[in-house]
Design an enzyme around this catalytic site. Structure first.
Site, PDB file in Angstrom:
ATOM      1  N   TRP A 102     -11.282  20.479  -1.794  1.00 17.41           N
ATOM      2  CA  TRP A 102     -10.159  21.376  -2.122  1.00 17.41           C
ATOM      3  C   TRP A 102     -10.191  21.749  -3.595  1.00 17.41           C
ATOM      4  CZ3 TRP A 102      -8.863  23.452   2.064  1.00 17.41           C
ATOM      5  CH2 TRP A 102      -8.716  22.717   3.247  1.00 17.41           C
ATOM      6  N   ASP A 172      -2.559  20.535  -7.154  1.00 17.68           N
ATOM      7  CA  ASP A 172      -2.470  20.659  -5.703  1.00 17.68           C
ATOM      8  C   ASP A 172      -1.989  19.307  -5.182  1.00 17.68           C
ATOM      9  OD1 ASP A 172      -2.877  20.804  -2.980  1.00 17.68           O
ATOM     10  OD2 ASP A 172      -4.942  21.533  -3.093  1.00 17.68           O
ATOM     11  N   LYS A 196       1.557  18.195   5.658  1.00 20.08           N
ATOM     12  CA  LYS A 196       1.191  16.788   5.549  1.00 20.08           C
ATOM     13  C   LYS A 196       2.425  15.907   5.379  1.00 20.08           C
ATOM     14  CE  LYS A 196      -3.079  18.597   4.695  1.00 20.08           C
ATOM     15  NZ  LYS A 196      -3.811  19.494   3.825  1.00 20.08           N
TER      16      LYS A 196
HETATM   17  C1  LIG Z   1      -4.731  20.412   3.512  1.00 19.46           C
HETATM   18  C2  LIG Z   1      -5.032  20.690   2.090  1.00 19.46           C
HETATM   19  C3  LIG Z   1      -5.285  21.990   1.620  1.00 19.46           C
HETATM   20  C4  LIG Z   1      -5.342  23.192   2.533  1.00 19.46           C
HETATM   21  O1  LIG Z   1      -4.085  23.533   2.914  1.00 19.46           O
HETATM   22  P1  LIG Z   1      -3.794  24.853   3.789  1.00 19.46           P
HETATM   23  O2  LIG Z   1      -2.304  24.822   3.865  1.00 19.46           O
HETATM   24  O3  LIG Z   1      -4.471  24.635   5.107  1.00 19.46           O
HETATM   25  O4  LIG Z   1      -4.327  26.010   3.062  1.00 19.46           O
HETATM   26  C5  LIG Z   1      -5.488  22.171   0.273  1.00 19.46           C
HETATM   27  N1  LIG Z   1      -5.451  21.133  -0.582  1.00 19.46           N
HETATM   28  C6  LIG Z   1      -5.239  19.871  -0.154  1.00 19.46           C
HETATM   29  C7  LIG Z   1      -5.210  18.756  -1.145  1.00 19.46           C
HETATM   30  C8  LIG Z   1      -5.022  19.611   1.188  1.00 19.46           C
HETATM   31  O5  LIG Z   1      -4.798  18.346   1.595  1.00 19.46           O
END
Ligand SMILES: *Cc1c(COP(=O)(O)O)cnc(C)c1O
Length: 361
Positions: A102, A172, A196
């Protein structure tokens, strides 16, 4: 009714009381004669829901006054572009720590908009650790510095933050938001996909310091401009109404049934330590991340044999422990222990693993 323990990295489990409440309110939300899904986002009933969601989030995370909360769509992945479109407007440079897939995606997307520097990377060992960084390597006039706070796929997390001075730190937090208290004022911007720890997929939360809003590039699409969303209270267009409603219920659960973020952290630590302690002493399974960098949310482990891994994942599934297969880029297993995973789920998983070890070790 038999509910499984879902160890998926996302979308993941939601607290059962939240699902029950949503079910109870499905046909008739508080005497309105309609489901939240059917409501106008401009109705006073819905206004109350989104406002309550925001104020609960502010309270839970102690978000300072000078930060806006935005309820958006497009997933965390859209933020990989939205962040540079809005923030990369001074020197046109940004710094990145490459700690996983990511983080790399955020870095690659930002390269479309400016000059990006990878300050450190742990790619050499499949991102199984958090790399050391040298502050002397940081770009002094960078427009932002990006990290992925918890690395969902590899099971690492930051335990110490880079000191970026006046350069806004962007994080993020998709897979760790609401898992423990954070000092929001350390960040210029935090973003997270909801699926999540906050609610269903379809909602993306952005927490952004006010002075970073309003400087989007002229070619920035309207829907990607933080200012548009901030000025319109996340109602420039139709927000993900139902996902925001569920997020509100999750925040109520976190406050009323868990007792807040510090309690949540203690429970999450208890769950994670239960599994790590077992893995550290197991003769069959071993964790893939060294102690100092371990995530509290995502715990990858292996047996060392692909066949044994597959046999374990299959047997676990047959016993109601689902989605334990590791990410395709890492292999092995991964147990995601997000907020809604009950302690009992981890206790039962560990007991099952002990049993499996006895019969297969
Ligand atoms: C799941 C995740 C993403 C992607 O998220 P989307 O909502 O599917 O775009 C990005 N960064 C992290 C750290 C994630 O766990």
């Amino acid at each position: 009714m038999a509910r499984v323990y879902n160890f998926s990295a996302g979308p993941s489990m939601l607290p059962e009381p939240v699902l029950a409440k949503a079910a109870q309110q499905m046909l008739d939300y508080e005497g309105t004669g309609q489901s939240v899904m059917e409501m106008s986002h401009r109705s006073k009933e819905y206004e109350a829901i989104i406002q309550e969601c925001e104020s609960l989030l502010r309270e839970t995370l102690s978000i300072p006054e000078n930060y806006k909360v935005l309820f958006l769509q497009g997933g965390a992945s859209s933020q990989f572009a939205m962040v540079p479109l809005n923030l990369m407007n001074g020197s046109g440079r940004a710094d990145f720590l490459l700690t996983g897939q990511w983080a790399v995606k955020a870095y690659q997307e930002a390269q479309k908009f400016g000059q990006c520097k990878a300050v450190a990377s742990s790619k050499d060992k499949t991102f199984s650790y958090i790399p050391q960084w040298q502050e002397s390597e940081f770009t002094k006039d960078a427009d932002y510095f990006h990290i992925c706070y918890n690395n969902t796929i590899y099971g690492t997390r930051f335990h110490k933050l880079p000191e970026t001075g006046d350069v806004p730190l962007v994080a993020d937090m998709s897979s760790c938001i609401l898992s423990e208290p954070v000092d929001v004022s350390r960040f210029g911007l935090i973003y997270a996909g909801a699926q999540k720890n906050m609610g269903p997929a379809g909602l993306t939360v952005v927490i952004v310091r006010e002075d970073l809003i309003g400087h989007a590039r002229p070619q920035c699409p309207t829907m990607m401009d933080y200012k548009i969303h901030a000025d319109n209270g996340s109602m420039y267009n139709t927000p993900p109404t139902y996902a925001i409603y569920i997020c509100k219920l999750v925040l109520e659960w976190l406050r009323d049934e868990i007792g807040g973020l510090e309690k949540m952290r203690q429970l999450n630590l208890q769950k994670a330590n239960l599994l790590y302690d077992f893995l550290d002493e197991s003769s069959l399974f071993r964790p893939t991340v060294d102690k100092p960098d371990r995530s509290m949310m995502n715990i990858p482990f292996v047996t060392g044999s692909k066949e044994m891994d597959a046999a374990f994942v299959k047997a676990a599934q047959d016993h109601g422990f689902i989605n334990l297969k590791g990410h395709r880029s890492v292999g092995g297993m991964r147990a995601s222990l997000y907020n809604a995973m009950p302690l009992a789920g981890v206790e039962k998983l560990v007991a099952f693993m002990r049993d499996f070890e006895r019969t297969h070790g």
